[in-house]
Every structure is written in C-alpha cells, then in structure tokens.
Design a protein around this motif. Structure first.
Motif, mmCIF file in Angstrom:
data_model
loop_
_atom_site.group_PDB
_atom_site.id
_atom_site.type_symbol
_atom_site.label_atom_id
_atom_site.label_comp_id
_atom_site.label_asym_id
_atom_site.label_seq_id
_atom_site.Cartn_x
_atom_site.Cartn_y
_atom_site.Cartn_z
ATOM 1 N N LYS A 53 0.830 -1.214 0.000
ATOM 2 C CA LYS A 53 0.000 0.000 0.000
ATOM 3 C C LYS A 53 0.862 1.261 0.000
ATOM 4 O O LYS A 53 0.593 2.225 -0.723
ATOM 5 N N VAL A 54 1.889 1.208 0.830
ATOM 6 C CA VAL A 54 2.729 2.392 0.981
ATOM 7 C C VAL A 54 3.521 2.660 -0.298
ATOM 8 O O VAL A 54 3.649 3.803 -0.743
ATOM 9 N N ILE A 55 4.072 1.596 -0.902
ATOM 10 C CA ILE A 55 4.873 1.790 -2.116
ATOM 11 C C ILE A 55 4.016 2.349 -3.241
ATOM 12 O O ILE A 55 4.476 3.164 -4.053
ATOM 13 N N LYS A 56 2.743 1.958 -3.290
ATOM 14 C CA LYS A 56 1.840 2.487 -4.316
ATOM 15 C C LYS A 56 1.716 4.003 -4.179
ATOM 16 O O LYS A 56 1.761 4.746 -5.168
ATOM 17 N N TYR A 82 11.417 0.842 -4.562
ATOM 18 C CA TYR A 82 11.308 -0.509 -5.110
ATOM 19 C C TYR A 82 12.208 -1.464 -4.327
ATOM 20 O O TYR A 82 11.832 -2.595 -4.012
ATOM 21 N N ILE A 83 13.408 -0.986 -4.032
ATOM 22 C CA ILE A 83 14.378 -1.840 -3.344
ATOM 23 C C ILE A 83 13.906 -2.191 -1.938
ATOM 24 O O ILE A 83 14.024 -3.337 -1.497
ATOM 25 N N LEU A 84 13.350 -1.204 -1.251
ATOM 26 C CA LEU A 84 12.852 -1.473 0.105
ATOM 27 C C LEU A 84 11.723 -2.502 0.086
ATOM 28 O O LEU A 84 11.676 -3.412 0.920
ATOM 29 N N LEU A 85 10.790 -2.353 -0.860
ATOM 30 C CA LEU A 85 9.699 -3.324 -0.937
ATOM 31 C C LEU A 85 10.234 -4.699 -1.332
ATOM 32 O O LEU A 85 9.777 -5.734 -0.818
ATOM 33 N N ARG A 86 11.211 -4.731 -2.229
ATOM 34 C CA ARG A 86 11.817 -6.016 -2.592
ATOM 35 C C ARG A 86 12.417 -6.684 -1.352
ATOM 36 O O ARG A 86 12.294 -7.895 -1.156
ATOM 37 N N ASP A 87 13.092 -5.890 -0.514
ATOM 38 C CA ASP A 87 13.679 -6.443 0.706
ATOM 39 C C ASP A 87 12.606 -7.036 1.627
ATOM 40 O O ASP A 87 12.831 -8.046 2.295
ATOM 41 N N ILE A 88 11.445 -6.368 1.655
ATOM 42 C CA ILE A 88 10.344 -6.884 2.473
ATOM 43 C C ILE A 88 9.874 -8.236 1.910
ATOM 44 O O ILE A 88 9.616 -9.189 2.662
#
Length: 486
Positions: free
Chosen positions: A431-434, A447-453
């Motif tokens: 939700k936050v990345i959107k 993108y990188i932070l969400l990928r890490d998640i």
C-alpha cells in the motif's frame, strides 16, 4: 535676545531632543518667536519628527503640509522616513509629488527612493529609468544602491549591468559596489560565480567576507565556510556577530565540536556572549556534536532566554533520548510564562517517542491545537507516524496519513515504508509503495525497500518482479541501495 540667537538656541535644543513632548515645546516656542519657518530651525525639528526613533511620522506630515514651498531637503526627509517605515510605498508618493510641484530631486532623493522600492512592486525597474532620465547615473552612491537592490532580489544580470555601467562612465567602484555584485550571486545560489567575484575584489571588508561565508553555510557547504573563516582570520579581518553565527551553523552541520568550542571561546572573549541568537546557535551546535554538557552550560549561563532557546535545549534533550530532561524543561518553560509553539510540541513528540510513551504522544498531538493553539504541520504528522511505525502500529500510522487534512510527502510515507521493512509487513508495504510511486515515481530506492520486504517474507517471485518493475519504469537507484543480497 536677537532672533539669530533665539534661532541658534532652538537649533541647539532640537539637536538634543529626546522625546516628542520636548519637541512640541520647542516647536511651540518657534511659533511664538516667528521662527517656525526658519530654514535651519524647521529642518532640525522636521528631521527629528520624521526619522528619529522617538519621532512621530504623522506629526511630520502635519508640519510638511504647513510648509508653503518645501525644498528638496524636506521631501528627501519624508522619502527617507517612509523607506524605513511600514508604508514604503509613500516614498514614491512624495517623490512623485515633488516632481509635480517642480522641485528637482537630487542623488539623496534617489538613494532613499531606491531603498523604499525594495519593499514594494514593481521592484526597481521604473526607478532605474528615472535615475538615467535625471542624470544621476554618474553618482556612485546612487549606482551602489541600485546594485544592492537588484542584489537583494537575486537579479544578477541587472546588478552586473549597473556595475559595468558604473565602470563605463568612469566611476571609481568601491567595496560597496563589489559587495552588491557578490550579494546578487549569493542570493541567486550561484556560489561558484560569487566566489570568483570575491577572489577578484581589490578590497574585502567584513561584510563581503560574511556574505560569502554565509552563502556557503546556508547552502550546506560547511567545509568551505569553515575554510573561508580561517582565511578571514589570517587576513586580519575581524568577524562580527553575523559572521560568527554562520560559522557556528557550519560547525553544527559538520558536527565539528572542536571548531565549535574555538568559536565559543571567541564569542566569550569578544563580548558576544550576551547575544541570544548566538547562544541559541551554540546550544543547537553542541547538541548536534553530541556535547550535551556544553549545551546545558550555555543554556544555564543565559540571562535572557527566548522561545528559541527553550526549544533548542528541549530538542537537544529529545534527540539524545533524554526525554525526562525535555519534559522538565517544558514545565520550567511554562512556569516562566513562555508560550510554546510548533517546535516545542515537535520536541515533546520526539521525547515521547524515545521514551516509548506512544499513547501519551498521540494525546499531545490530538490536543496541541486545543491546549496550545498550535495547528499540526507536516513535521508533527511525521513525528507521530514515525512513533507509531517504530512501535509496530502500522495500521494506525497508515490511517493517520490517509486522513491528513494537509498534503503529505514522500518523506513521511518513506518513514512508514521503513517501519514496514522492520516488521516485515508485506501487505502494508504494498500500500505504501503504491502511494510513494505516485509522489515520486522515479525513486528506485522505494522498489528496493519493498523487494527487501518480499525477500524477508520468503516471497522471491514478488521480489524478482519488483526488480523488473523498477528496471522497466526507468527509476533510479538511490546511492546506498543495492540489489545484491547479503
């Protein structure tokens, strides 16, 4: 006593006048002795009422209206008075009135008028034309005022042209002329050009050194600011309080406590220690350098404390996790009848976060407008979002962000994304990345932070898809982020 002696006495008294009450007595005596239109007596009285800090501008208007044929001198005094008042546009009114009445302006008329035009619109362009029309482009003082007015507005091209015109007509440009050109480029953010001008200056005074140094400090180029300060000292130029304030700011930016202590000694040894603004800057600097004991020492030694003083010390305590000290300072501040502002509340929110008192912090946030008359700003929302995120209350943080009555930004949403990574909340992270990609679509770091998640949650397919999505979007990776797994 002859009229000449009476006039001389009235002039003497007017020159030593310290109040409007005393001035009116002198003015009344001038009337009784028929000297109220005596040029010198009237000039001394009029100068006091118009430009003295103890004068009365409305009284000056009454005096002016009673003059049958006021000269350029009297018009100039009114133009000057309004250039320093809350009604600078009146300077133009009296300048135009002077011209309509056939009274010729002089170089002082234009100097005072140009100063007033820096506070009005349309800036100085029309007045610049009048300078040429009346033949005052060969007066260095007028040209310097023009340069500085363009400089204040950051209009480098016009400031440069006036400077070049002064040279073309054979004027011996001085340090004031050069300083104006320097200010223009500093105000425009053209620091490298400004430094070139600074290095070319045949003579540099404390104003020019301070202008260049302050430009570096305000542009977050603290190393260059401190290097220039050292050059200034070697050149034997004595810094003033404005110089010192910029140096302290540069020390704070660098976290250079050693240089900060040296500047502090300079402040104490040269009698600047009474200046509240300098002491406030020292507190902030010591806090950013991790020197809490020195910050407290400056605070306790201050005989007069402003709201900024209290806020600075509270923020130092809050940022270093000394929440109880911040709370005690707040109570002391209230007992001292100092009214808190938004910075005060922000310092308290940071203190609550460090103390882990989340519910107390939220209650303060919800009551700040009612209790202290402070409307929440983006930094207050950010503090609460960070507070909730760090404690794992991600949904509450998200709800707060989506219900904000003011526009959010990528920084505050980025704080929530960081909390999602800490707690491995994939759904909230999506939700936050959107939202973040709406606010800042070209930032690859999100993108990188969400990928890490995704990776932490064992969802490698989504992680790879996120990498492909970033590459396809053309987003840039922020320095410090990497696709390489540890």
């Amino acid at each position: 006593m002859g009229s000449a002696n009476v006039a001389s006495t009235l002039v003497y008294m007017a020159e030593r006048c310290t109040s409007m009450r005393y001035l009116k007595l002198i003015h009344a005596h001038a009337y009784r002795t028929c000297l109220h239109q005596h040029t010198v007596v009237l000039g001394k009285l009029f100068r006091f009422v118009a430009v003295s800090p103890f004068g009365d501008l409305s009284y000056a208007h009454n005096m002016f209206d009673q003059m049958p044929h006021p000269s350029t001198f009297f018009y100039n005094i009114l133009i000057r008075a309004h250039s320093h008042s809350t009604t600078p546009s009146f300077s133009t009114l009296f300048f135009n009135r002077m011209r309509q009445n056939g009274v010729a302006p002089d170089e002082f008329s234009f100097t005072f008028l140009l100063k007033s035009r820096s506070f009005t619109t349309p800036f100085v362009y029309d007045t610049h034309g009048a300078v040429f029309k009346f033949g005052f482009s060969r007066h260095l003082h007028v040209q310097n005022t023009l340069i500085h007015l363009y400089a204040v507005g950051g209009v480098t091209l016009s400031a440069g042209r006036v400077f070049e015109d002064a040279l073309k007509v054979g004027l011996d440009v001085d340090v004031v002329s050069w300083s104006g050109l320097l200010v223009a480029h500093v105000r425009a953010g053209e620091l490298d050009v400004a430094r070139k001008i600074f290095d070319e200056m045949p003579l540099r005074d404390v104003v020019s050194w301070t202008t260049m140094l302050s430009g570096y400090s305000q542009a977050k180029r603290p190393r260059e600011a401190l290097a220039l300060f050292q050059e200034m000292r070697f050149a034997g130029v004595w810094p003033d309080e404005v110089t010192v304030l910029s140096v302290i700011t540069a020390c704070a930016e660098l976290g250079d406590g050693e240089m900060g202590r040296m500047v502090h000694r300079f402040v104490d040894e040269n009698g600047f220690g009474w200046m509240v603004a300098l002491c406030n800057a020292l507190i902030d600097m010591y806090g950013k350098c991790g020197c809490l004991e020195e910050a407290w020492c400056v605070f306790h030694r201050m005989k007069r404390k402003s709201l900024i003083t209290w806020n600075a010390m509270m923020m130092v305590c809050a940022n270093h996790g000394n929440a109880d000290d911040a709370f005690r300072l707040f109570e002391w501040m209230i007992d001292s009848r100092v009214v808190p502002d938004g910075v005060t509340v922000l310092a308290l929110l940071v203190a609550y976060a460090h103390k882990g008192l989340i519910d107390e912090g939220i209650r303060l946030f919800e009551s700040m407008q009612r209790d202290y008359g402070v409307e929440p700003r983006i930094e207050h929302y950010g503090a609460v979002v960070d507070m909730l995120g760090r404690s794992g209350r991600l949904q509450e943080a998200h709800d707060l962000l989506t219900s904000m009555p003011i526009p959010s930004n990528d920084v505050i949403w980025g704080a929530l994304l960081g909390a999602c990574r800490i707690y491995g909340d994939v759904d909230m992270g999506e939700k936050v990345i959107k939202k973040l990609l709406e606010l800042k679509p070209n930032e690859g770091g999100y993108y990188i932070l969400l990928r890490d998640i995704y990776v932490a949650a064992g969802r490698t397919v989504e992680a790879n898809e996120m990498r492909q999505a970033m590459l396809a979007s053309g987003a840039r990776k922020t320095p410090g982020y990497s696709w390489v797994e540890a």
